[in-house]
Design an enzyme around this catalytic site. Structure first.
Site, PDB file in Angstrom:
ATOM      1  CD  GLU A 120      23.881 -14.586  20.678  1.00 42.26           C
ATOM      2  OE1 GLU A 120      22.687 -14.958  20.588  1.00 42.26           O
ATOM      3  OE2 GLU A 120      24.336 -13.635  20.038  1.00 42.26           O
ATOM      4  CG  HIS A 121      24.316 -19.705  24.062  1.00 40.75           C
ATOM      5  ND1 HIS A 121      23.858 -20.952  23.710  1.00 40.75           N
ATOM      6  CD2 HIS A 121      25.116 -19.307  23.051  1.00 40.75           C
ATOM      7  CE1 HIS A 121      24.382 -21.301  22.544  1.00 40.75           C
ATOM      8  NE2 HIS A 121      25.149 -20.316  22.125  1.00 40.75           N
ATOM      9  N   GLY A 124      22.203 -20.613   7.285  1.00 40.54           N
ATOM     10  CA  GLY A 124      23.394 -21.021   8.045  1.00 40.54           C
ATOM     11  C   GLY A 124      24.200 -19.840   8.566  1.00 40.54           C
ATOM     12  N   GLY A 180      23.183 -17.748  10.838  1.00 40.20           N
ATOM     13  CA  GLY A 180      22.804 -17.407  12.208  1.00 40.20           C
ATOM     14  C   GLY A 180      21.823 -16.247  12.255  1.00 40.20           C
ATOM     15  CB  SER A 235      16.714 -16.675  12.929  1.00 41.03           C
ATOM     16  OG  SER A 235      17.527 -16.700  14.037  1.00 41.03           O
ATOM     17  CB  SER A 255      14.705 -22.450  10.290  1.00 37.83           C
ATOM     18  OG  SER A 255      15.521 -22.167  11.385  1.00 37.83           O
ATOM     19  CG  ASP A 268      16.514 -17.557  16.851  1.00 44.70           C
ATOM     20  OD1 ASP A 268      17.152 -16.711  17.494  1.00 44.70           O
ATOM     21  OD2 ASP A 268      16.951 -18.694  16.604  1.00 44.70           O
TER      22      ASP A 268
HETATM   23  C1  GLA Z   1      20.257 -19.964  18.492  1.00 44.22           C
HETATM   24  C2  GLA Z   1      18.918 -20.312  19.113  1.00 44.22           C
HETATM   25  C3  GLA Z   1      18.416 -19.164  20.007  1.00 44.22           C
HETATM   26  C4  GLA Z   1      19.488 -18.739  21.010  1.00 44.22           C
HETATM   27  C5  GLA Z   1      20.805 -18.497  20.292  1.00 44.22           C
HETATM   28  C6  GLA Z   1      21.919 -18.205  21.249  1.00 44.22           C
HETATM   29  O1  GLA Z   1      20.114 -18.897  17.582  1.00 44.22           O
HETATM   30  O2  GLA Z   1      17.975 -20.574  18.100  1.00 44.22           O
HETATM   31  O3  GLA Z   1      17.240 -19.560  20.667  1.00 44.22           O
HETATM   32  O4  GLA Z   1      19.609 -19.656  22.036  1.00 44.22           O
HETATM   33  O5  GLA Z   1      21.191 -19.617  19.499  1.00 44.22           O
HETATM   34  O6  GLA Z   1      21.692 -17.009  21.910  1.00 44.22           O
END
Ligand code: GLA
Length: 413
Positions: A58-59, A146, A148, A150, A152, A196
């Site tokens: 993540e991140h 919302g 998480g 994805s 969008s 995503d």
């Molecule tokens: C969001 C962003 C991704 C990624 C995650 C964290 O979902 O859209 O690109 O950075 O946060 O891993």
């Protein structure tokens, strides 16, 4: 299935297939098809584009590191076909809205935010010298907004994929993922990484993908979880910090990277290439916050590779422990968790039936991702919903994740 078998035995496969397909056709596909036919009296092409989960990593995407996502059966459906006019009508079934778009004067839609995801993709094609003629479309989806997962990126990937198909733009899948990311960065203004849309476009049923976000090389791994399932618990909230804090984390990582480039050599391209020893030897020179952000990213990138080996070797316990370690890093070093996410993780991670638990995605709300023994899921959910509602007043939603293929045409005109 009965129709299929019977008619197959009669040697009439052509008659059997429509029954078979109709029986298994997703309800959302039926909906977008019907709404399109009713409005435009045309046969559209229909695209299905999935949401994603991320097991670990993540991140790390915008830090040139690894991620381990999979596409899900929850998806966006898009029915689309060229219009004969200078305008196009776009309909969102979920929002119960429609908008008339003048293709001679494309501009952001202040009152219909969802339409901007489509406009952003058109702009990217046009920036590449590929003119997009007017089109009509209908959208619907079941990716919880919302959460998480994805939604969008799924919508943008559907539109990008559809225009490529309709107008033969000849864009390959990796370039499409980059185009979609640029649309999100430039038109929507969210500085997200590539995970995503890449996962949505490249998903493969029963597989996760290990993606190197610097090179975009990737590999599929079969997802063998035995008795365990991927389960998401949805906090039901999205703190409005999410975008500003996300961009701030990116900035802090860039600050860390420029320090290492200055002191250890310009050949370092991203934070994921920085060894832990460089970081440790620089402690006194780095701002403590930047130090913690870098520590998280470097450790997470190492963790994901080790976790991937665990997964391949069937060491599910070790994999789960690493997921929970990721949560600790996101909570204490990267500081993108929130009390609701922490509560969900803290309540379940030590349960016998749970291998691992962590927040998923950008943070400050959305879902936790958990590996839970199948037989224990319902009972755990029942208990957790009560304690979560007592604590927050929010009705806890749960999604059991089924992996699926990436963005694809499910009906041709
Ligand atoms: C969001 C962003 C991704 C990624 C995650 C964290 O979902 O859209 O690109 O950075 O946060 O891993």
């Amino acid at each position: 299935m009965f129709f299929f078998v019977t008619l197959f035995y009669q040697n009439n496969l052509f008659l059997a297939l429509p029954f078979y397909c109709k029986f298994y056709m997703n309800q959302l596909q039926v909906t977008v098809n019907q709404v399109f036919n009713n409005n435009f009296n045309q046969k559209p092409i229909i695209i299905r584009s999935p949401g994603r989960v991320n097991l670990i990593g993540e991140h790390t995407d915008y830090n040139g590191g690894f991620v381990l996502p999979a596409a899900t059966d929850k998806a966006a459906f898009l029915a689309i076909y060229p219009s004969n006019l200078k305008t196009g009508k776009w309909i969102s079934v979920d929002m119960k809205e429609s908008v008339e778009i003048d293709f001679t004067d494309l501009k952001p839609q202040i009152n219909h935010h969802w339409a901007n995801y489509i406009l952003g993709i058109i702009q990217q094609y046009e920036n590449r010298g590929l003119k997009v003629p007017p089109f009509n479309c209908v959208l619907a989806g079941d990716i919880p907004i919302g959460s998480g997962m994805s939604s969008s990126a799924a919508l943008e990937s559907a539109v990008g994929y559809a225009l490529n198909e309709l107008y033969n733009f000849g864009i390959d899948k990796k370039s499409l993922a980059k185009l979609v990311q640029q649309a999100e960065n430039e038109f929507i203004g969210v500085k997200c990484g590539i995970m995503d849309m890449f996962a949505s476009i490249h998903g493969k049923e029963n597989n996760v993908m290990l993606l190197n976000c610097e090179t975009l090389d990737f590999e599929y791994f079969p997802l063998n979880l035995g008795d365990y399932k991927i389960v998401l618990f949805d906090t039901g909230i999205k703190h409005n910090l999410v975008e500003s804090e996300y961009n701030l984390r990116r900035f802090q990582c860039e600050e860390g990277l420029s320090f290492f480039r200055k002191h250890f050599g310009e050949s370092v391209q991203n934070l994921s290439q920085v060894p832990l020893s460089w970081l440790q030897s620089s402690r006194s020179q780095l701002d403590p916050i930047v130090y913690h952000r870098c520590q998280y990213v470097i450790e997470e990138n190492q963790r994901i590779l080790a976790a991937c080996e665990d997964l391949q070797a069937g060491r599910l316990n070790d994999f789960g422990i690493k997921m929970t370690a990721t949560h600790e890093g996101l909570r204490n070093l990267y500081e993108v968790s929130c009390p609701e996410l922490d509560f969900l993780v803290d309540t379940v991670w030590h349960e016998k039936s749970v291998l691992g638990s962590r927040m998923m995605g950008g943070g400050f709300g959305g879902c936790t991702i958990n590996l839970i023994k199948s037989q224990a899921i319902d009972e755990l959910y029942a208990r957790l919903s009560i304690s979560y509602e007592n604590k927050t007043g929010i009705n806890l939603k749960m999604y059991s994740v089924v992996t699926a293929n990436g963005t694809e045409t499910v009906m041709t005109a």
